[in-house]
Design a protein around this motif. Structure first.
Motif, PDB file in Angstrom:
ATOM      1  N   THR A  60       1.943   6.675  -7.076  1.00 10.52           N
ATOM      2  CA  THR A  60       0.513   7.086  -7.928  1.00 10.52           C
ATOM      3  C   THR A  60       0.746   8.813  -7.484  1.00 10.52           C
ATOM      4  O   THR A  60       0.605  10.250  -7.927  1.00 10.52           O
ATOM      5  CB  THR A  60      -0.554   6.896  -6.927  1.00 10.52           C
ATOM      6  N   GLN A  61       1.702   8.862  -6.063  1.00 10.36           N
ATOM      7  CA  GLN A  61       1.781  11.094  -5.468  1.00 10.36           C
ATOM      8  C   GLN A  61       2.838  10.650  -6.526  1.00 10.36           C
ATOM      9  O   GLN A  61       3.376  12.225  -7.272  1.00 10.36           O
ATOM     10  CB  GLN A  61       2.190  10.460  -4.256  1.00 10.36           C
TER      11      GLN A  61
ATOM     12  N   LEU B  27      -4.372   9.929  -8.461  1.00 12.56           N
ATOM     13  CA  LEU B  27      -4.032  10.178  -6.708  1.00 12.56           C
ATOM     14  C   LEU B  27      -4.905   8.793  -5.727  1.00 12.56           C
ATOM     15  O   LEU B  27      -5.500   8.488  -5.131  1.00 12.56           O
ATOM     16  CB  LEU B  27      -4.338  11.128  -6.594  1.00 12.56           C
ATOM     17  N   HIS B  28      -6.675   8.493  -6.674  1.00 12.42           N
ATOM     18  CA  HIS B  28      -7.288   8.149  -5.936  1.00 12.42           C
ATOM     19  C   HIS B  28      -7.401   6.566  -5.996  1.00 12.42           C
ATOM     20  O   HIS B  28      -8.322   5.843  -6.316  1.00 12.42           O
ATOM     21  CB  HIS B  28      -8.566   7.894  -6.781  1.00 12.42           C
TER      22      HIS B  28
ATOM     23  N   LYS C 221       0.968  -1.644   0.177  1.00 10.59           N
ATOM     24  CA  LYS C 221       0.280   0.039  -0.249  1.00 10.59           C
ATOM     25  C   LYS C 221       0.884   1.475  -0.102  1.00 10.59           C
ATOM     26  O   LYS C 221       0.367   2.318  -0.830  1.00 10.59           O
ATOM     27  CB  LYS C 221      -1.060  -0.001   0.983  1.00 10.59           C
ATOM     28  N   ALA C 222       2.173   1.586   0.447  1.00 11.29           N
ATOM     29  CA  ALA C 222       2.684   2.678   1.223  1.00 11.29           C
ATOM     30  C   ALA C 222       3.210   2.616  -0.459  1.00 11.29           C
ATOM     31  O   ALA C 222       3.777   4.007  -0.980  1.00 11.29           O
ATOM     32  CB  ALA C 222       4.081   2.692   2.510  1.00 11.29           C
TER      33      ALA C 222
ATOM     34  N   LEU D  63       1.634   1.328  -3.614  1.00  7.42           N
ATOM     35  CA  LEU D  63       1.566   2.135  -4.670  1.00  7.42           C
ATOM     36  C   LEU D  63       0.811   3.947  -4.010  1.00  7.42           C
ATOM     37  O   LEU D  63       1.039   4.146  -4.617  1.00  7.42           O
ATOM     38  CB  LEU D  63       0.352   1.030  -4.245  1.00  7.42           C
ATOM     39  N   LYS D  64       0.934   4.047  -2.624  1.00  3.17           N
ATOM     40  CA  LYS D  64       0.445   5.710  -3.093  1.00  3.17           C
ATOM     41  C   LYS D  64       1.764   5.957  -3.556  1.00  3.17           C
ATOM     42  O   LYS D  64       1.522   7.112  -4.023  1.00  3.17           O
ATOM     43  CB  LYS D  64       0.544   5.541  -1.358  1.00  3.17           C
ATOM     44  N   SER D  65       2.875   6.036  -3.004  1.00  3.67           N
ATOM     45  CA  SER D  65       4.375   6.862  -3.599  1.00  3.67           C
ATOM     46  C   SER D  65       4.391   7.135  -4.713  1.00  3.67           C
ATOM     47  O   SER D  65       4.278   8.088  -5.080  1.00  3.67           O
ATOM     48  CB  SER D  65       5.593   5.884  -2.702  1.00  3.67           C
TER      49      SER D  65
ATOM     50  N   PRO E  49      -5.577   4.128  -5.111  1.00  2.00           N
ATOM     51  CA  PRO E  49      -4.884   3.763  -3.290  1.00  2.00           C
ATOM     52  C   PRO E  49      -6.537   3.783  -2.525  1.00  2.00           C
ATOM     53  O   PRO E  49      -6.645   2.926  -2.076  1.00  2.00           O
ATOM     54  CB  PRO E  49      -4.056   4.779  -2.503  1.00  2.00           C
ATOM     55  N   ALA E  50      -7.079   4.379  -2.876  1.00  2.09           N
ATOM     56  CA  ALA E  50      -8.499   4.789  -1.875  1.00  2.09           C
ATOM     57  C   ALA E  50      -9.367   3.118  -3.074  1.00  2.09           C
ATOM     58  O   ALA E  50     -10.063   3.327  -1.524  1.00  2.09           O
ATOM     59  CB  ALA E  50      -9.416   6.091  -2.129  1.00  2.09           C
TER      60      ALA E  50
END
Length: 459
Positions: free
Chosen positions: A408-409, A424-425, A401-402, A404-406, A427-428
């Motif tokens: 996408t950002q 940005l959406h 998860k971390a 993927l979030k990094s 990871p949600a």
């Protein structure tokens, strides 16, 4: 029937709003219209509020609707002469997406088509999340789409995503369908070789195989699941004293002192066939109490009793069809496209289309007959059929998860922002998915509804 609603001191709340200047102003707004529809009209669909809804949502009526749908679907499949066709099959939207994913092509063209579907899939995911979160949940406050009404203090933190999987799936399929149509149109106008242009065909599938998979196997599996889940949900609700179903059909409160006595049919009325006396209510409470400890075992037995024999029968029936198509069996013209159950006069194009339309309408009725319709406020309390939990939660490991979030950002920060902010959406939704018991139990109805309407259109 009489619709009960909140009363103000000056009389009926709706009439009071009409007579006040403030009420007239609010009535012209979209918010007031939504409030009126949800609380004054749809709010009256509780079995506690009118005799019509009491009878429409009666346990016997709900079972009859499910059985009617199951029989009509079998009639449509076994009576369809297209099941004896070895012609190339076509399917609106289904065929387009199937071709987009699986149509063989040269590496360059295949990569271009898959890249287009990946971009369109990301756009559909973003659009679905916006619709679920900003409109259905935050604006319309629909519990079935993740809104927290405060009823369940032990609500799972991921419940705010409830219903997202369906909305995202519908948006992705719709955008794929439109995008592939535009893609095919552009290639056609550019005079590209037709072998590179995707169409609506089910590549390598004949109508016989297509009907077996969708109209036969998947439809029956869904109908059998729906019949069992409706019984399971009703008996679960009867064990919940605060549920409208318990109050309307199983409450032991003295007659004349509760709301269900006003909605239930009285002596001497035309609704006498739907009445439930104290003995009938006590029987429902007894069945629900006996059902609860063994519901997982009994629902699994229900699936084992129905699915394997019917699947075996349909596969044997398909073997007969293939024997006819391959000219390896005796061709009986009176048998092609007809079962012994349906005679020639009843197996017509008109009757099959009528059956498909009735099944589509019946699927809508099954949803509307739910005791929590239209708010579905008890969705957190309903367990999934054949298991002992009320929701499914799929979570991604924290490390993934971390990452993927990094990722996408970084993409949103370093790449052009136009058209890429939807990253940005991801990871949600992608790392964590929540599906409530109501959505899981009714998924077969939603799938069946889409297929029945598509069948009606394609026929």
């Amino acid at each position: 029937g009489k619709i009960k609603s909140g009363k103000a001191k000056g009389g009926d709340g709706w009439q009071s709003q009409q007579s006040s200047p403030t009420g007239r102003t609010r009535r012209n707004s979209l918010t007031q219209l939504r409030y009126t529809m949800q609380n004054e009209f749809l709010g009256g669909s509780s079995p506690l509020h009118s005799r019509f809804w009491w009878c429409f949502k009666h346990p016997v009526t709900r079972l009859a609707t499910c059985l009617f749908n199951l029989l009509c679907n079998l009639y449509v499949y076994f009576g369809d002469p297209a099941s004896f066709s070895n012609a190339k099959s076509y399917g609106t939207m289904v065929g387009d997406i199937y071709h987009g994913l699986f149509q063989p092509d040269e590496p360059g063209w295949l990569f271009a088509r898959w890249l287009l579907m990946f971009v369109l899939g990301g756009l559909g995911t973003w659009l679905g999340i916006i619709i679920q979160q900003k409109i259905l949940r935050d604006k319309f406050h629909l519990v079935l789409f993740g809104f927290d009404n405060g009823r369940n203090p032990n609500r799972d933190p991921l419940a705010y995503q409830d219903g997202a999987f369906l909305v995202v799936g519908a948006c992705v399929c719709g955008i794929w369908f439109v995008g592939l149509k535009v893609y095919a149109l552009v290639l056609t106008l550019a005079h590209v070789d037709p072998k590179h242009v995707p169409d609506s065909g089910m590549y390598g599938w004949t109508f016989a195989g297509y009907n077996l998979a969708l109209a036969g196997l998947l439809t029956f599996i869904g109908d059998w699941w729906t019949l069992g889940s409706v019984v399971d949900q009703m008996l679960q609700a009867i064990n919940l004293p605060e549920d409208d179903g318990h109050k309307a059909y199983a409450s032991s409160t003295a007659k004349g002192t509760d709301a269900r006595a006003e909605a239930a049919p009285k002596e001497g009325t035309s609704w006498k066939c739907c009445r439930l006396d104290d003995k009938g209510r006590a029987t429902l409470r007894w069945l629900a109490a006996k059902w609860q400890p063994y519901r997982v075992l009994l629902t699994r037995l229900w699936l084992l009793i129905g699915w394997p024999p019917m699947i075996y029968f349909m596969l044997n029936y398909f073997g007969e069809i293939m024997a006819v198509l391959n000219n390896s069996g005796a061709v009986d013209e009176a048998r092609v496209g007809r079962m012994n159950t349906w005679n020639k006069e009843w197996n017509t194009e008109y009757m099959r289309m009528l059956a498909g339309a009735l099944v589509a309408f019946g699927n809508l009725c099954i949803v509307a007959q739910d005791w929590d319709f239209p708010n579905f406020s008890a969705s957190d309390d309903v367990k999934i059929m054949a298991v002992d939990f009320s929701f499914i939660k799929l979570t991604m490991p924290a490390c993934c998860k971390a990452c993927l979030k990094s990722f996408t950002q970084a993409c949103a920060r370093n790449l052009p922002k136009i058209g890429l902010s939807f990253l940005l959406h991801f990871p949600a939704l992608a790392p964590e998915v929540y599906i409530s018991g109501k959505w899981f139990n009714y998924f077969s109805i939603i799938f069946g509804l889409v297929f029945d309407w598509a069948y009606w259109f394609m026929t």
